[in-house]
Design an enzyme around this catalytic site. Structure first.
Site, PDB file in Angstrom:
ATOM      1  N   ASN A 198       2.482   7.431  52.973  1.00 26.42           N
ATOM      2  CA  ASN A 198       1.058   7.642  54.119  1.00 26.42           C
ATOM      3  C   ASN A 198       0.272   6.558  54.355  1.00 26.42           C
ATOM      4  O   ASN A 198      -1.196   7.117  54.284  1.00 26.42           O
ATOM      5  CB  ASN A 198       0.880   8.620  52.690  1.00 26.42           C
ATOM      6  CG  ASN A 198       2.137   9.646  52.371  1.00 26.42           C
ATOM      7  OD1 ASN A 198       2.474  10.701  53.776  1.00 26.42           O
ATOM      8  ND2 ASN A 198       1.898  10.093  51.148  1.00 26.42           N
ATOM      9  N   LYS A 225      12.201  16.112  55.437  1.00 27.74           N
ATOM     10  CA  LYS A 225      11.106  16.157  55.487  1.00 27.74           C
ATOM     11  C   LYS A 225      11.141  17.722  55.832  1.00 27.74           C
ATOM     12  O   LYS A 225      11.511  17.268  57.769  1.00 27.74           O
ATOM     13  CB  LYS A 225       9.330  15.711  55.344  1.00 27.74           C
ATOM     14  CG  LYS A 225       9.049  14.641  53.983  1.00 27.74           C
ATOM     15  CD  LYS A 225       7.805  14.284  53.566  1.00 27.74           C
ATOM     16  CE  LYS A 225       7.428  13.811  52.663  1.00 27.74           C
ATOM     17  NZ  LYS A 225       6.083  12.619  52.848  1.00 27.74           N
ATOM     18  N   ARG A 241      20.641  29.913  53.337  1.00 23.64           N
ATOM     19  CA  ARG A 241      20.530  28.886  52.810  1.00 23.64           C
ATOM     20  C   ARG A 241      21.005  27.680  52.460  1.00 23.64           C
ATOM     21  O   ARG A 241      21.544  26.892  51.870  1.00 23.64           O
ATOM     22  CB  ARG A 241      21.099  29.490  51.035  1.00 23.64           C
ATOM     23  CG  ARG A 241      20.980  30.478  51.008  1.00 23.64           C
ATOM     24  CD  ARG A 241      20.926  30.621  48.660  1.00 23.64           C
ATOM     25  NE  ARG A 241      20.159  31.766  48.803  1.00 23.64           N
ATOM     26  CZ  ARG A 241      21.353  33.191  48.312  1.00 23.64           C
ATOM     27  NH1 ARG A 241      22.470  32.852  49.168  1.00 23.64           N
ATOM     28  NH2 ARG A 241      20.321  34.432  47.870  1.00 23.64           N
ATOM     29  N   HIS A 283      -1.118  11.794  66.543  1.00 24.32           N
ATOM     30  CA  HIS A 283      -1.134  11.294  65.286  1.00 24.32           C
ATOM     31  C   HIS A 283      -1.233  10.088  64.743  1.00 24.32           C
ATOM     32  O   HIS A 283      -1.663   9.535  64.225  1.00 24.32           O
ATOM     33  CB  HIS A 283       0.633  12.098  64.544  1.00 24.32           C
ATOM     34  CG  HIS A 283       0.790  11.645  63.002  1.00 24.32           C
ATOM     35  ND1 HIS A 283       0.231  11.903  62.453  1.00 24.32           N
ATOM     36  CD2 HIS A 283       1.592  10.938  62.580  1.00 24.32           C
ATOM     37  CE1 HIS A 283       0.477  11.753  61.497  1.00 24.32           C
ATOM     38  NE2 HIS A 283       1.742  10.639  61.430  1.00 24.32           N
ATOM     39  N   HIS A 324      -5.219  12.210  58.352  1.00 26.35           N
ATOM     40  CA  HIS A 324      -4.405  13.422  58.685  1.00 26.35           C
ATOM     41  C   HIS A 324      -5.541  14.238  58.721  1.00 26.35           C
ATOM     42  O   HIS A 324      -6.236  15.543  59.633  1.00 26.35           O
ATOM     43  CB  HIS A 324      -3.984  13.757  58.055  1.00 26.35           C
ATOM     44  CG  HIS A 324      -3.421  14.857  57.343  1.00 26.35           C
ATOM     45  ND1 HIS A 324      -3.093  15.795  55.667  1.00 26.35           N
ATOM     46  CD2 HIS A 324      -3.095  16.282  58.251  1.00 26.35           C
ATOM     47  CE1 HIS A 324      -2.928  17.270  56.591  1.00 26.35           C
ATOM     48  NE2 HIS A 324      -2.978  17.204  57.681  1.00 26.35           N
ATOM     49  N   ARG A 363       7.191   7.101  47.257  1.00 21.75           N
ATOM     50  CA  ARG A 363       7.814   7.208  48.237  1.00 21.75           C
ATOM     51  C   ARG A 363       6.263   7.812  49.794  1.00 21.75           C
ATOM     52  O   ARG A 363       5.748   7.403  50.353  1.00 21.75           O
ATOM     53  CB  ARG A 363       8.411   8.486  48.709  1.00 21.75           C
ATOM     54  CG  ARG A 363       8.573   9.351  50.367  1.00 21.75           C
ATOM     55  CD  ARG A 363       8.891  10.339  50.471  1.00 21.75           C
ATOM     56  NE  ARG A 363       9.391  10.442  51.813  1.00 21.75           N
ATOM     57  CZ  ARG A 363      10.312  10.879  52.555  1.00 21.75           C
ATOM     58  NH1 ARG A 363      11.724  12.061  51.428  1.00 21.75           N
ATOM     59  NH2 ARG A 363      11.021  12.120  53.498  1.00 21.75           N
ATOM     60  N   GLU A 387       8.682  12.326  46.775  1.00 24.03           N
ATOM     61  CA  GLU A 387       7.711  11.957  46.768  1.00 24.03           C
ATOM     62  C   GLU A 387       7.227  12.043  45.311  1.00 24.03           C
ATOM     63  O   GLU A 387       5.894  12.154  45.498  1.00 24.03           O
ATOM     64  CB  GLU A 387       6.762  12.296  47.856  1.00 24.03           C
ATOM     65  CG  GLU A 387       5.618  11.789  48.416  1.00 24.03           C
ATOM     66  CD  GLU A 387       4.996  11.833  49.929  1.00 24.03           C
ATOM     67  OE1 GLU A 387       5.809  12.223  50.609  1.00 24.03           O
ATOM     68  OE2 GLU A 387       4.306  12.754  48.991  1.00 24.03           O
TER      69      GLU A 387
HETATM   70  N1  GLY Z   1       6.235  10.655  56.810  1.00 20.67           N
HETATM   71  C1  GLY Z   1       6.351  11.046  55.602  1.00 20.67           C
HETATM   72  C2  GLY Z   1       7.666  11.143  54.846  1.00 20.67           C
HETATM   73  O1  GLY Z   1       8.485  10.843  55.267  1.00 20.67           O
HETATM   74  O2  GLY Z   1       6.896  10.980  53.479  1.00 20.67           O
END
Ligand code: GLY
Length: 360
Positions: free
Chosen positions: A248, A139, A117, A268, A255, A244, A240
């Site tokens: 993007n 992330k 956890r 990328h 993408h 946030r 996000e």
């Molecule tokens: N790569 C975009 C973010 O970390 O939100």
């Protein structure tokens, strides 16, 4: 030279990012100090292992090597990492360390966030791309055959060590990939709600040569600028919900390009640069930005030798991919669009709008 930045997500969730050009001996000492008393599982890419295992003070039995490439960010490797942690007897008091690019950081972070956890996690990015983006902000993810980053968590590292000496062995393509993501920050600076102007757009214009030459002090400053912006964003919107999304910029189209070419044709950052060209063009055509900023924007991308995409892909397929994006709604595709100098806004376009833009 060293810069230390603090990420304050909430009152009791904070961590430091250490950006430096110090010798690996020093980095080893710092890692040792930081992880004293902890068992460590070090997830490292094969390439990084070959290049740096003799410089870094990890013992072979604490290192788990993953082959390089986006396709390795899968649940099988995730389970292998978790099993290895269990075999090594890692408990909640211990730590997983990622040494590599974004793939390593994402999968190791996901493993750390789910093992028992959640255990401590340290990011040591070895590419410019992961230094200015994925190593900060929490992330973590693995991919499914159907899509990138479909399974993941928001899980902040305990510490990020950015040592720019790693970037010396990046080939030009990898370095330019990082710069694609760096340029993104120039276009969004005033939307990041950072409290002092950094003039990143101007810095990127004036210091282009030094940046391309990987001049250490310029590089440290550049990473510091980008991360100041990223920190401002993620500390206001970790998960996000709104702000946030500005990060993007260039990513919706970028993408889709990566997906349609199965992550093999474009890096990328390159894909993000094509995405920026696409949306800057759209913004100008739809009067979100004036001619002078449009021109300035294209000039900046051109200065770093990024060019608009000169290849066509099936429009319906591109749109299909965009509709599967985590950020898309059932009938709209979300783009982050420039709407003034260094600012962006979210625009939700219909499938027809996007098809039209891609065909014209
Ligand atoms: N790569 C975009 C973010 O970390 O939100």
């Amino acid at each position: 030279m060293r810069q230390v930045l603090k990420v304050q997500i909430s009152e009791n969730k904070e961590y430091l990012i250490d950006i430096s050009d110090s010798a690996f001996v020093r980095l080893n000492q710092e890692i040792f100090e930081y992880t004293k008393g902890q068992k460590r599982l070090v997830v490292m890419s094969k390439k990084v292992y070959k290049l740096y295992s003799s410089e870094l003070n990890f013992s072979d039995d604490e290192i788990y090597i993953l082959p390089d490439g986006e396709k390795e960010k899968n649940y099988k490797n995730y389970l292998k990492i978790i099993n290895r942690a269990f075999e090594m007897g890692l408990t909640r008091k211990d730590v997983i360390i990622a040494v590599g690019g974004g793939v390593i950081g994402d999968i190791a972070g996901f493993a750390a966030s789910t093992y028992m956890r959640g255990i401590d996690f340290i990011q040591i990015p070895t590419t410019l791309l992961s230094a200015v983006d994925s190593s900060v902000g929490g992330k973590t993810a693995i991919d499914l055959p159907a899509g990138k980053n479909i399974v993941g968590t928001f899980y902040q590292p305990k510490k990020v060590f950015i040592n720019i000496n790693f970037f010396e062995t990046l080939d030009k393509k990898q370095y330019m990939s990082g710069l694609g993501e760096v340029l993104k920050y120039a276009f969004i600076e005033d939307s990041c709600k950072y409290n002092i102007p950094l003039f990143l757009f101007e810095f990127l214009t004036l210091s282009c040569e030094k940046i391309l030459q990987r001049e250490p002090l310029t590089l440290i400053r550049l990473i510091e600028y980008c991360l100041n912006l990223k920190i401002a964003v993620v500390s206001q919107d970790e998960k996000e919900g709104g702000l946030r999304k500005v990060l993007n910029f260039g990513h919706t189209f970028g993408h889709a390009l990566e997906t349609i070419t199965k992550y093999k044709k474009y890096t990328h950052g390159e894909a993000v640069a094509y995405g920026m060209f696409f949306i800057i063009e759209w913004a100008y055509k739809h009067e979100y930005i004036n001619y002078s900023y449009y021109k300035l924007s294209l000039d900046l991308l051109d200065k770093y030798s990024f060019k608009p995409l000169d290849k066509k892909y099936p429009v319906e397929k591109i749109v299909e991919i965009m509709k599967k994006d985590k950020k898309a709604t059932s009938d709209r595709i979300i783009f982050v669009v420039p709407n003034g100098k260094k600012t962006v806004t979210e625009v939700k376009l219909t499938t027809l709008d996007v098809e039209f833009a891609l065909k014209n």
